[in-house]
Design an enzyme around this catalytic site. Structure first.
Site, PDB file in Angstrom:
ATOM      1  CG  HIS A   1      -2.163  -0.819   1.025  1.00 34.38           C
ATOM      2  ND1 HIS A   1      -3.386  -0.280   0.729  1.00 34.38           N
ATOM      3  CD2 HIS A   1      -2.345  -2.162   1.057  1.00 34.38           C
ATOM      4  CE1 HIS A   1      -4.277  -1.237   0.596  1.00 34.38           C
ATOM      5  NE2 HIS A   1      -3.670  -2.392   0.794  1.00 34.38           N
TER       6      HIS A   1
ATOM      7  CB  SER B   1      -4.257   3.933  -4.575  1.00 35.12           C
ATOM      8  OG  SER B   1      -4.156   2.650  -3.988  1.00 35.12           O
TER       9      SER B   1
ATOM     10  CD  GLU C   1      -9.268   2.823  -2.844  1.00 30.66           C
ATOM     11  OE1 GLU C   1      -9.841   1.772  -3.192  1.00 30.66           O
ATOM     12  OE2 GLU C   1      -8.086   2.852  -2.420  1.00 30.66           O
ATOM     13  CD  GLN C   2      -3.642   8.435  -1.325  1.00 31.14           C
ATOM     14  OE1 GLN C   2      -3.206   9.588  -1.226  1.00 31.14           O
ATOM     15  NE2 GLN C   2      -2.857   7.363  -1.193  1.00 31.14           N
TER      16      GLN C   2
ATOM     17  CG  PHE D   1      -1.952   5.516   8.721  1.00 29.20           C
ATOM     18  CD1 PHE D   1      -2.317   5.057   9.976  1.00 29.20           C
ATOM     19  CD2 PHE D   1      -2.869   6.294   8.005  1.00 29.20           C
ATOM     20  CE1 PHE D   1      -3.569   5.363  10.517  1.00 29.20           C
ATOM     21  CE2 PHE D   1      -4.112   6.603   8.535  1.00 29.20           C
ATOM     22  CZ  PHE D   1      -4.465   6.136   9.795  1.00 29.20           C
ATOM     23  CB  ILE D   2      -3.479   0.676   5.705  1.00 30.40           C
ATOM     24  CG1 ILE D   2      -2.116   0.384   5.051  1.00 30.40           C
ATOM     25  CG2 ILE D   2      -4.607   0.249   4.769  1.00 30.40           C
ATOM     26  CD1 ILE D   2      -1.830  -1.090   4.860  1.00 30.40           C
TER      27      ILE D   2
ATOM     28  CB  VAL E   1      -9.290   7.351   2.253  1.00 30.32           C
ATOM     29  CG1 VAL E   1      -7.883   7.205   2.804  1.00 30.32           C
ATOM     30  CG2 VAL E   1      -9.375   6.808   0.835  1.00 30.32           C
TER      31      VAL E   1
END
Length: 470
Positions: A371, A388, A391-392, A423-424, A427
Protein backbone atom coordinates in the site's frame (compact mmCIF):
# COMPACT_ATOMS: atom_id res chain seq x y z
CA UNK A 1 -13.04 -26.02 -10.95
CA UNK A 2 -14.52 -26.43 -7.51
CA UNK A 3 -17.88 -24.77 -8.07
CA UNK A 4 -21.06 -24.94 -5.98
CA UNK A 5 -24.08 -24.61 -8.27
CA UNK A 6 -26.80 -23.95 -5.68
CA UNK A 7 -27.86 -20.31 -5.31
CA UNK A 8 -27.97 -19.52 -1.59
CA UNK A 9 -28.27 -15.73 -1.90
CA UNK A 10 -30.97 -14.95 -4.48
CA UNK A 11 -32.00 -11.30 -4.21
CA UNK A 12 -30.36 -10.94 -0.80
CA UNK A 13 -31.56 -8.39 1.73
CA UNK A 14 -33.16 -6.04 -0.81
CA UNK A 15 -35.53 -7.83 -3.15
CA UNK A 16 -36.67 -5.82 -6.18
CA UNK A 17 -39.99 -4.02 -6.35
CA UNK A 18 -42.14 -6.15 -8.66
CA UNK A 19 -44.26 -3.10 -9.55
CA UNK A 20 -47.39 -5.21 -9.70
CA UNK A 21 -50.21 -3.76 -11.81
CA UNK A 22 -52.29 -1.17 -10.02
CA UNK A 23 -49.55 -0.74 -7.42
CA UNK A 24 -50.80 -3.95 -5.78
CA UNK A 25 -49.24 -4.80 -2.44
CA UNK A 26 -49.37 -8.54 -3.10
CA UNK A 27 -49.95 -10.95 -5.97
CA UNK A 28 -51.97 -14.01 -4.91
CA UNK A 29 -51.79 -16.69 -7.55
CA UNK A 30 -53.91 -19.85 -7.46
CA UNK A 31 -52.84 -23.07 -9.18
CA UNK A 32 -55.14 -26.02 -9.74
CA UNK A 33 -53.25 -29.23 -10.48
CA UNK A 34 -55.17 -31.42 -12.91
CA UNK A 35 -53.65 -34.90 -12.60
CA UNK A 36 -56.69 -37.15 -12.62
CA UNK A 37 -56.24 -39.69 -15.39
CA UNK A 38 -52.51 -39.12 -15.64
CA UNK A 39 -51.47 -40.88 -12.43
CA UNK A 40 -49.70 -44.23 -12.15
CA UNK A 41 -52.10 -46.96 -13.24
CA UNK A 42 -51.63 -50.27 -15.05
CA UNK A 43 -54.27 -49.06 -17.51
CA UNK A 44 -51.78 -46.33 -18.45
CA UNK A 45 -48.97 -48.80 -19.02
CA UNK A 46 -47.41 -48.26 -15.60
CA UNK A 47 -45.89 -50.96 -13.42
CA UNK A 48 -48.35 -50.43 -10.60
CA UNK A 49 -50.93 -48.20 -8.99
CA UNK A 50 -50.58 -44.66 -7.68
CA UNK A 51 -49.59 -44.06 -4.03
CA UNK A 52 -49.13 -40.29 -3.88
CA UNK A 53 -51.44 -37.50 -2.70
CA UNK A 54 -54.66 -39.20 -1.81
CA UNK A 55 -56.81 -39.63 1.29
CA UNK A 56 -55.63 -43.21 1.72
CA UNK A 57 -53.25 -43.08 4.68
CA UNK A 58 -49.97 -44.91 4.14
CA UNK A 59 -50.84 -45.89 0.57
CA UNK A 60 -48.31 -48.00 -1.31
CA UNK A 61 -48.18 -48.99 -4.98
CA UNK A 62 -49.82 -52.25 -5.96
CA UNK A 63 -47.37 -53.76 -8.47
CA UNK A 64 -49.11 -55.10 -11.56
CA UNK A 65 -52.60 -54.42 -10.18
CA UNK A 66 -55.30 -51.81 -10.38
CA UNK A 67 -56.00 -50.15 -7.04
CA UNK A 68 -59.73 -49.63 -7.29
CA UNK A 69 -60.00 -47.33 -4.27
CA UNK A 70 -57.09 -45.17 -5.39
CA UNK A 71 -58.51 -44.87 -8.89
CA UNK A 72 -61.91 -43.83 -7.54
CA UNK A 73 -60.35 -41.12 -5.36
CA UNK A 74 -58.64 -39.64 -8.41
CA UNK A 75 -61.89 -39.98 -10.33
CA UNK A 76 -63.66 -37.94 -7.66
CA UNK A 77 -61.33 -35.07 -8.45
CA UNK A 78 -62.37 -35.10 -12.11
CA UNK A 79 -66.04 -35.90 -11.63
CA UNK A 80 -66.93 -33.71 -8.66
CA UNK A 81 -63.98 -31.77 -7.23
CA UNK A 82 -63.11 -29.96 -10.45
CA UNK A 83 -66.65 -28.66 -10.98
CA UNK A 84 -66.95 -27.50 -7.38
CA UNK A 85 -63.72 -25.53 -7.79
CA UNK A 86 -64.86 -24.25 -11.18
CA UNK A 87 -68.01 -22.82 -9.63
CA UNK A 88 -66.05 -21.27 -6.74
CA UNK A 89 -63.43 -19.48 -8.82
CA UNK A 90 -65.62 -18.38 -11.70
CA UNK A 91 -68.09 -17.07 -9.13
CA UNK A 92 -65.32 -15.10 -7.44
CA UNK A 93 -63.98 -13.81 -10.75
CA UNK A 94 -60.49 -15.13 -9.99
CA UNK A 95 -58.67 -16.83 -12.88
CA UNK A 96 -56.63 -19.96 -12.30
CA UNK A 97 -53.52 -21.47 -13.74
CA UNK A 98 -54.04 -25.14 -14.42
CA UNK A 99 -51.05 -27.42 -14.09
CA UNK A 100 -52.37 -29.93 -16.57
CA UNK A 101 -50.89 -33.38 -17.01
CA UNK A 102 -51.17 -33.85 -20.77
CA UNK A 103 -52.50 -37.41 -20.62
CA UNK A 104 -55.02 -36.38 -17.95
CA UNK A 105 -56.23 -33.46 -20.08
CA UNK A 106 -56.66 -35.81 -23.01
CA UNK A 107 -59.02 -37.93 -20.88
CA UNK A 108 -61.06 -34.90 -19.69
CA UNK A 109 -62.30 -32.96 -22.75
CA UNK A 110 -65.26 -31.31 -20.96
CA UNK A 111 -63.06 -30.04 -18.17
CA UNK A 112 -60.58 -28.65 -20.71
CA UNK A 113 -63.41 -26.88 -22.50
CA UNK A 114 -64.55 -25.36 -19.19
CA UNK A 115 -61.01 -24.21 -18.39
CA UNK A 116 -60.71 -22.48 -21.72
CA UNK A 117 -64.13 -20.84 -21.53
CA UNK A 118 -63.23 -19.46 -18.10
CA UNK A 119 -60.08 -17.87 -19.53
CA UNK A 120 -57.82 -19.97 -17.32
CA UNK A 121 -54.23 -20.62 -18.28
CA UNK A 122 -53.45 -24.26 -18.97
CA UNK A 123 -49.77 -24.85 -18.25
CA UNK A 124 -48.02 -28.19 -18.63
CA UNK A 125 -47.66 -30.57 -15.73
CA UNK A 126 -45.76 -33.11 -17.79
CA UNK A 127 -46.88 -36.03 -19.90
CA UNK A 128 -47.83 -38.30 -16.98
CA UNK A 129 -48.11 -37.75 -13.22
CA UNK A 130 -45.10 -39.93 -12.49
CA UNK A 131 -41.60 -39.60 -11.04
CA UNK A 132 -38.92 -38.14 -13.30
CA UNK A 133 -36.02 -38.62 -10.89
CA UNK A 134 -34.72 -41.85 -12.44
CA UNK A 135 -35.25 -40.89 -16.07
CA UNK A 136 -32.17 -40.68 -18.24
CA UNK A 137 -31.83 -37.15 -19.65
CA UNK A 138 -32.64 -38.30 -23.18
CA UNK A 139 -35.79 -40.09 -21.96
CA UNK A 140 -36.92 -37.07 -19.95
CA UNK A 141 -36.27 -34.77 -22.91
CA UNK A 142 -38.46 -37.03 -25.04
CA UNK A 143 -41.20 -37.03 -22.38
CA UNK A 144 -41.16 -33.23 -22.27
CA UNK A 145 -41.44 -33.03 -26.05
CA UNK A 146 -44.33 -35.49 -26.07
CA UNK A 147 -46.06 -33.57 -23.28
CA UNK A 148 -45.89 -30.41 -25.39
CA UNK A 149 -47.11 -32.23 -28.49
CA UNK A 150 -50.09 -33.89 -26.78
CA UNK A 151 -50.98 -30.74 -24.81
CA UNK A 152 -51.05 -28.71 -28.02
CA UNK A 153 -53.22 -31.32 -29.71
CA UNK A 154 -55.72 -31.49 -26.83
CA UNK A 155 -55.86 -27.83 -25.78
CA UNK A 156 -55.37 -26.20 -29.16
CA UNK A 157 -52.24 -24.26 -28.26
CA UNK A 158 -48.90 -25.13 -26.75
CA UNK A 159 -48.27 -24.58 -23.03
CA UNK A 160 -46.26 -21.53 -22.05
CA UNK A 161 -45.65 -22.57 -18.46
CA UNK A 162 -44.23 -25.78 -17.00
CA UNK A 163 -44.28 -27.54 -13.65
CA UNK A 164 -43.29 -31.17 -13.22
CA UNK A 165 -43.48 -31.52 -9.47
CA UNK A 166 -41.97 -34.98 -9.35
CA UNK A 167 -38.90 -33.74 -11.18
CA UNK A 168 -35.30 -34.82 -11.65
CA UNK A 169 -32.13 -32.80 -11.22
CA UNK A 170 -32.19 -32.26 -15.00
CA UNK A 171 -35.81 -31.14 -15.41
CA UNK A 172 -35.41 -27.37 -15.24
CA UNK A 173 -32.45 -27.41 -17.60
CA UNK A 174 -34.23 -29.67 -20.09
CA UNK A 175 -37.42 -27.62 -20.02
CA UNK A 176 -35.44 -24.42 -20.54
CA UNK A 177 -33.60 -26.01 -23.44
CA UNK A 178 -36.94 -26.88 -25.05
CA UNK A 179 -37.11 -23.15 -25.64
CA UNK A 180 -40.83 -22.44 -25.73
CA UNK A 181 -41.70 -21.85 -22.08
CA UNK A 182 -42.16 -18.35 -20.73
CA UNK A 183 -41.68 -19.68 -17.21
CA UNK A 184 -40.76 -22.81 -15.27
CA UNK A 185 -42.04 -23.44 -11.73
CA UNK A 186 -40.06 -26.45 -10.52
CA UNK A 187 -38.53 -24.50 -7.62
CA UNK A 188 -39.71 -23.41 -4.17
CA UNK A 189 -36.87 -21.03 -3.37
CA UNK A 190 -38.24 -17.47 -3.43
CA UNK A 191 -41.22 -15.17 -3.01
CA UNK A 192 -40.61 -13.52 -6.39
CA UNK A 193 -39.81 -14.65 -9.92
CA UNK A 194 -36.19 -14.61 -11.03
CA UNK A 195 -34.11 -15.33 -14.11
CA UNK A 196 -31.96 -18.42 -14.59
CA UNK A 197 -29.27 -18.56 -17.24
CA UNK A 198 -29.33 -21.94 -18.98
CA UNK A 199 -26.69 -21.90 -21.69
CA UNK A 200 -27.65 -19.10 -24.06
CA UNK A 201 -31.26 -19.00 -22.80
CA UNK A 202 -32.53 -16.66 -20.10
CA UNK A 203 -35.28 -18.67 -18.46
CA UNK A 204 -37.80 -17.07 -16.11
CA UNK A 205 -38.48 -19.05 -12.95
CA UNK A 206 -41.69 -18.52 -10.98
CA UNK A 207 -41.30 -20.46 -7.73
CA UNK A 208 -44.17 -22.61 -6.52
CA UNK A 209 -45.22 -23.79 -3.06
CA UNK A 210 -45.55 -27.05 -1.16
CA UNK A 211 -46.78 -25.47 2.08
CA UNK A 212 -49.59 -23.11 1.04
CA UNK A 213 -50.79 -26.20 -0.73
CA UNK A 214 -53.70 -28.56 -0.13
CA UNK A 215 -51.32 -31.51 -0.60
CA UNK A 216 -50.78 -31.13 3.15
CA UNK A 217 -54.20 -32.77 3.58
CA UNK A 218 -52.51 -35.94 2.30
CA UNK A 219 -49.21 -35.74 4.20
CA UNK A 220 -48.08 -35.87 7.80
CA UNK A 221 -47.79 -33.39 9.39
CA UNK A 222 -50.60 -31.78 7.51
CA UNK A 223 -54.04 -30.23 7.55
CA UNK A 224 -57.02 -32.11 8.94
CA UNK A 225 -59.75 -29.52 8.51
CA UNK A 226 -60.57 -26.77 6.07
CA UNK A 227 -60.22 -24.32 8.94
CA UNK A 228 -56.55 -25.25 9.37
CA UNK A 229 -55.92 -24.64 5.68
CA UNK A 230 -57.71 -21.30 5.87
CA UNK A 231 -55.74 -20.28 8.95
CA UNK A 232 -52.40 -21.01 7.29
CA UNK A 233 -53.33 -19.20 4.06
CA UNK A 234 -54.62 -16.20 6.01
CA UNK A 235 -51.42 -15.93 8.07
CA UNK A 236 -49.25 -16.17 4.96
CA UNK A 237 -51.33 -13.53 3.22
CA UNK A 238 -51.24 -11.20 6.24
CA UNK A 239 -47.47 -11.41 6.47
CA UNK A 240 -46.90 -10.74 2.79
CA UNK A 241 -49.55 -8.01 2.65
CA UNK A 242 -47.87 -6.25 5.55
CA UNK A 243 -44.50 -6.49 3.79
CA UNK A 244 -46.14 -5.02 0.71
CA UNK A 245 -47.42 -2.07 2.71
CA UNK A 246 -43.84 -1.51 3.88
CA UNK A 247 -42.65 -1.32 0.28
CA UNK A 248 -41.59 -4.94 -0.29
CA UNK A 249 -44.40 -6.53 -2.36
CA UNK A 250 -44.12 -10.23 -3.10
CA UNK A 251 -46.09 -13.12 -4.53
CA UNK A 252 -48.11 -15.78 -2.75
CA UNK A 253 -48.72 -19.05 -4.56
CA UNK A 254 -51.55 -21.35 -3.49
CA UNK A 255 -51.49 -24.95 -4.73
CA UNK A 256 -54.73 -26.93 -5.13
CA UNK A 257 -55.78 -30.40 -6.29
CA UNK A 258 -59.22 -31.38 -7.52
CA UNK A 259 -59.39 -34.62 -5.48
CA UNK A 260 -58.20 -32.94 -2.26
CA UNK A 261 -59.55 -29.39 -1.83
CA UNK A 262 -62.51 -30.37 -4.01
CA UNK A 263 -64.02 -32.28 -1.08
CA UNK A 264 -66.84 -30.38 0.68
CA UNK A 265 -65.22 -30.23 4.09
CA UNK A 266 -61.94 -28.93 2.71
CA UNK A 267 -63.15 -26.42 0.17
CA UNK A 268 -64.97 -24.48 2.88
CA UNK A 269 -61.59 -23.24 4.14
CA UNK A 270 -60.58 -22.15 0.66
CA UNK A 271 -63.87 -20.33 0.14
CA UNK A 272 -63.31 -18.53 3.44
CA UNK A 273 -59.87 -17.44 2.23
CA UNK A 274 -61.25 -16.03 -1.03
CA UNK A 275 -63.79 -14.04 0.98
CA UNK A 276 -61.01 -12.82 3.29
CA UNK A 277 -58.65 -11.47 0.64
CA UNK A 278 -61.60 -9.86 -1.13
CA UNK A 279 -61.83 -7.39 1.75
CA UNK A 280 -58.40 -5.89 1.00
CA UNK A 281 -57.35 -3.26 -1.51
CA UNK A 282 -54.20 -3.77 -3.55
CA UNK A 283 -54.53 -7.51 -4.13
CA UNK A 284 -53.76 -8.78 -7.63
CA UNK A 285 -54.94 -12.31 -8.47
CA UNK A 286 -53.35 -13.13 -11.84
CA UNK A 287 -52.70 -16.26 -13.80
CA UNK A 288 -49.13 -17.43 -13.72
CA UNK A 289 -48.58 -16.45 -17.34
CA UNK A 290 -49.68 -12.90 -16.43
CA UNK A 291 -46.99 -12.80 -13.76
CA UNK A 292 -44.42 -14.06 -16.26
CA UNK A 293 -45.24 -11.47 -18.90
CA UNK A 294 -45.36 -8.66 -16.36
CA UNK A 295 -41.97 -9.65 -14.95
CA UNK A 296 -40.38 -9.97 -18.38
CA UNK A 297 -41.58 -6.47 -19.23
CA UNK A 298 -40.72 -4.73 -15.95
CA UNK A 299 -37.62 -6.73 -15.00
CA UNK A 300 -36.05 -8.04 -18.23
CA UNK A 301 -32.94 -10.09 -17.65
CA UNK A 302 -29.56 -8.48 -18.08
CA UNK A 303 -26.57 -10.75 -18.09
CA UNK A 304 -23.68 -9.56 -15.98
CA UNK A 305 -20.22 -10.66 -15.08
CA UNK A 306 -20.27 -13.68 -12.78
CA UNK A 307 -16.97 -14.19 -10.95
CA UNK A 308 -17.75 -17.83 -10.15
CA UNK A 309 -18.05 -18.60 -13.88
CA UNK A 310 -14.74 -16.94 -14.89
CA UNK A 311 -11.60 -18.73 -15.98
CA UNK A 312 -8.63 -18.39 -13.67
CA UNK A 313 -6.78 -15.90 -15.94
CA UNK A 314 -9.88 -13.71 -16.32
CA UNK A 315 -10.64 -13.89 -12.61
CA UNK A 316 -7.11 -12.88 -11.62
CA UNK A 317 -6.96 -10.11 -14.21
CA UNK A 318 -10.27 -8.70 -13.01
CA UNK A 319 -9.79 -9.02 -9.25
CA UNK A 320 -6.04 -9.32 -8.80
CA UNK A 321 -5.76 -5.67 -7.76
CA UNK A 322 -8.54 -5.67 -5.18
CA UNK A 323 -5.89 -6.32 -2.57
CA UNK A 324 -3.19 -3.82 -3.49
CA UNK A 325 -0.54 -5.32 -5.82
CA UNK A 326 -1.33 -8.83 -4.50
CA UNK A 327 -2.76 -10.97 -7.33
CA UNK A 328 -1.85 -14.14 -5.44
CA UNK A 329 -4.94 -13.58 -3.28
CA UNK A 330 -7.23 -13.76 -6.31
CA UNK A 331 -5.33 -16.79 -7.61
CA UNK A 332 -5.94 -18.72 -4.40
CA UNK A 333 -9.53 -17.51 -4.06
CA UNK A 334 -10.35 -18.93 -7.50
CA UNK A 335 -9.52 -22.38 -6.11
CA UNK A 336 -12.16 -22.09 -3.35
CA UNK A 337 -15.68 -23.48 -3.61
CA UNK A 338 -17.22 -20.53 -5.43
CA UNK A 339 -20.83 -20.28 -6.52
CA UNK A 340 -23.64 -17.77 -7.14
CA UNK A 341 -23.27 -16.43 -3.59
CA UNK A 342 -19.80 -15.22 -4.59
CA UNK A 343 -21.00 -13.29 -7.63
CA UNK A 344 -21.91 -10.32 -5.45
CA UNK A 345 -19.62 -7.98 -3.55
CA UNK A 346 -20.17 -9.53 -0.11
CA UNK A 347 -19.59 -13.08 -1.29
CA UNK A 348 -16.55 -12.39 -3.42
CA UNK A 349 -15.05 -10.24 -0.68
CA UNK A 350 -15.50 -13.11 1.76
CA UNK A 351 -13.63 -15.48 -0.56
CA UNK A 352 -10.73 -13.06 -1.06
CA UNK A 353 -10.63 -12.20 2.66
CA UNK A 354 -10.49 -15.89 3.59
CA UNK A 355 -7.29 -16.20 1.58
CA UNK A 356 -5.85 -13.06 3.16
CA UNK A 357 -6.78 -14.14 6.70
CA UNK A 358 -5.22 -17.59 6.34
CA UNK A 359 -2.02 -16.33 4.71
CA UNK A 360 1.21 -16.25 6.68
CA UNK A 361 2.17 -13.16 8.65
CA UNK A 362 4.92 -12.54 6.14
CA UNK A 363 2.46 -12.67 3.24
CA UNK A 364 0.04 -10.35 4.99
CA UNK A 365 2.90 -8.00 5.78
CA UNK A 366 3.71 -7.98 2.08
CA UNK A 367 0.15 -6.82 1.35
CA UNK A 368 0.44 -4.02 3.90
CA UNK A 369 3.76 -2.86 2.48
CA UNK A 370 2.27 -2.86 -1.03
CA UNK A 371 0.00 0.00 0.00
CA UNK A 372 1.21 3.55 -0.71
CA UNK A 373 1.70 6.29 1.84
CA UNK A 374 -1.27 8.59 2.20
CA UNK A 375 -0.65 11.75 0.19
CA UNK A 376 2.96 10.63 -0.20
CA UNK A 377 5.59 10.72 -2.91
CA UNK A 378 3.83 8.21 -5.18
CA UNK A 379 0.70 10.34 -5.15
CA UNK A 380 2.72 13.45 -5.95
CA UNK A 381 4.37 11.64 -8.84
CA UNK A 382 1.00 10.27 -10.10
CA UNK A 383 2.24 6.69 -9.65
CA UNK A 384 -0.62 5.30 -7.58
CA UNK A 385 -2.90 2.59 -8.91
CA UNK A 386 -6.15 3.88 -10.39
CA UNK A 387 -8.01 2.56 -7.34
CA UNK A 388 -5.72 4.29 -4.85
CA UNK A 389 -5.80 7.51 -6.82
CA UNK A 390 -9.60 7.60 -6.80
CA UNK A 391 -9.76 6.66 -3.13
CA UNK A 392 -7.35 9.33 -1.98
CA UNK A 393 -9.08 11.91 -4.14
CA UNK A 394 -12.46 10.98 -2.62
CA UNK A 395 -11.21 12.25 0.75
CA UNK A 396 -9.58 15.35 -0.66
CA UNK A 397 -6.04 14.02 -0.20
CA UNK A 398 -5.17 15.21 -3.69
CA UNK A 399 -5.83 18.83 -2.72
CA UNK A 400 -3.87 19.42 0.47
CA UNK A 401 -2.51 22.71 1.65
CA UNK A 402 1.25 22.94 2.05
CA UNK A 403 0.86 22.64 5.83
CA UNK A 404 -1.38 19.55 5.52
CA UNK A 405 1.00 17.92 3.07
CA UNK A 406 3.91 18.53 5.41
CA UNK A 407 1.99 17.04 8.35
CA UNK A 408 1.07 13.90 6.40
CA UNK A 409 4.71 13.57 5.39
CA UNK A 410 5.88 13.76 8.99
CA UNK A 411 3.31 11.20 10.12
CA UNK A 412 4.09 8.84 7.24
CA UNK A 413 7.79 8.82 8.11
CA UNK A 414 7.21 8.36 11.84
CA UNK A 415 4.61 5.62 11.33
CA UNK A 416 6.76 3.52 8.98
CA UNK A 417 9.80 3.91 11.23
CA UNK A 418 7.81 2.63 14.20
CA UNK A 419 5.67 -0.10 12.64
CA UNK A 420 7.48 -1.13 9.47
CA UNK A 421 4.55 -0.66 7.10
CA UNK A 422 2.50 2.31 5.81
CA UNK A 423 -0.49 3.74 7.64
CA UNK A 424 -3.59 2.17 6.05
CA UNK A 425 -7.16 3.38 6.38
CA UNK A 426 -10.25 3.01 4.21
CA UNK A 427 -10.31 6.65 3.17
CA UNK A 428 -13.78 6.41 1.61
CA UNK A 429 -15.17 5.99 5.14
CA UNK A 430 -13.67 9.30 6.34
CA UNK A 431 -13.08 12.91 5.48
CA UNK A 432 -9.66 14.55 5.50
CA UNK A 433 -9.94 15.69 9.12
CA UNK A 434 -11.06 12.24 10.29
CA UNK A 435 -8.16 10.57 8.49
CA UNK A 436 -5.65 12.90 10.06
CA UNK A 437 -7.15 12.37 13.53
CA UNK A 438 -7.02 8.57 13.11
CA UNK A 439 -3.43 8.83 11.90
CA UNK A 440 -2.37 10.82 14.99
CA UNK A 441 -4.23 8.44 17.31
CA UNK A 442 -3.13 5.12 15.82
CA UNK A 443 0.55 5.94 15.46
CA UNK A 444 0.89 5.39 19.21
CA UNK A 445 -0.54 1.86 19.13
CA UNK A 446 1.71 -1.15 19.75
CA UNK A 447 2.86 -2.62 16.43
CA UNK A 448 0.95 -5.89 16.98
CA UNK A 449 -2.30 -4.00 17.53
CA UNK A 450 -1.65 -1.78 14.55
CA UNK A 451 -0.82 -4.77 12.35
CA UNK A 452 -4.28 -6.26 13.01
CA UNK A 453 -5.95 -2.87 12.51
CA UNK A 454 -4.13 -2.36 9.23
CA UNK A 455 -5.22 -5.82 8.05
CA UNK A 456 -8.83 -4.99 8.93
CA UNK A 457 -8.55 -1.75 6.97
CA UNK A 458 -7.13 -3.65 3.98
CA UNK A 459 -10.20 -5.88 4.02
CA UNK A 460 -12.47 -2.85 4.23
CA UNK A 461 -10.74 -1.21 1.28
CA UNK A 462 -11.19 -4.42 -0.71
CA UNK A 463 -14.90 -4.51 0.10
CA UNK A 464 -15.41 -0.94 -1.04
CA UNK A 465 -13.54 -1.63 -4.26
CA UNK A 466 -15.69 -4.68 -4.99
CA UNK A 467 -18.87 -2.73 -4.40
CA UNK A 468 -17.81 -0.36 -7.16
CA UNK A 469 -16.69 -3.15 -9.47
CA UNK A 470 -19.82 -5.29 -9.06
Amino acid sequence: MNRYPRNMIGYGADRPDPQWPGAARIAVQFVLNYEEGGENCVLHGDAGSEAFLSDIAGAAPWPGQRHWNMESIYEYGARAGFWRLHRLFTGAGIPLTIYGVASALARSPEQVEAMKEAGWEIASHGLKWVEHRDMAPEDERAAIAEAVRLHTEVVGERPRGWYTGRCSENTVRLVAEEGGFEYVSDTYDDDLPYWLEVGARDQLIIPYTLEANDMRFATAPGYITGAQFYSYLRDAFDTLYHEGKEGRPAMMSVGLHCRLIGRPGKIAGLARFLDYIGRFDGVWCPRRIDVARHWAKVHPHQRRERPSAMTRPDFVERFGGVFEHSPWIAERAWDLELGPAHDRAAGLHNALARVFRTASDAERMGVLRAHPDLAGKLAAAARLTAESTAEQASAGLDALTDAERARFGELNTAYVEKHGFPFIIAVRDHDKAGILAAFERRIANPTGVEFEEACAQVERIARLRLEEML
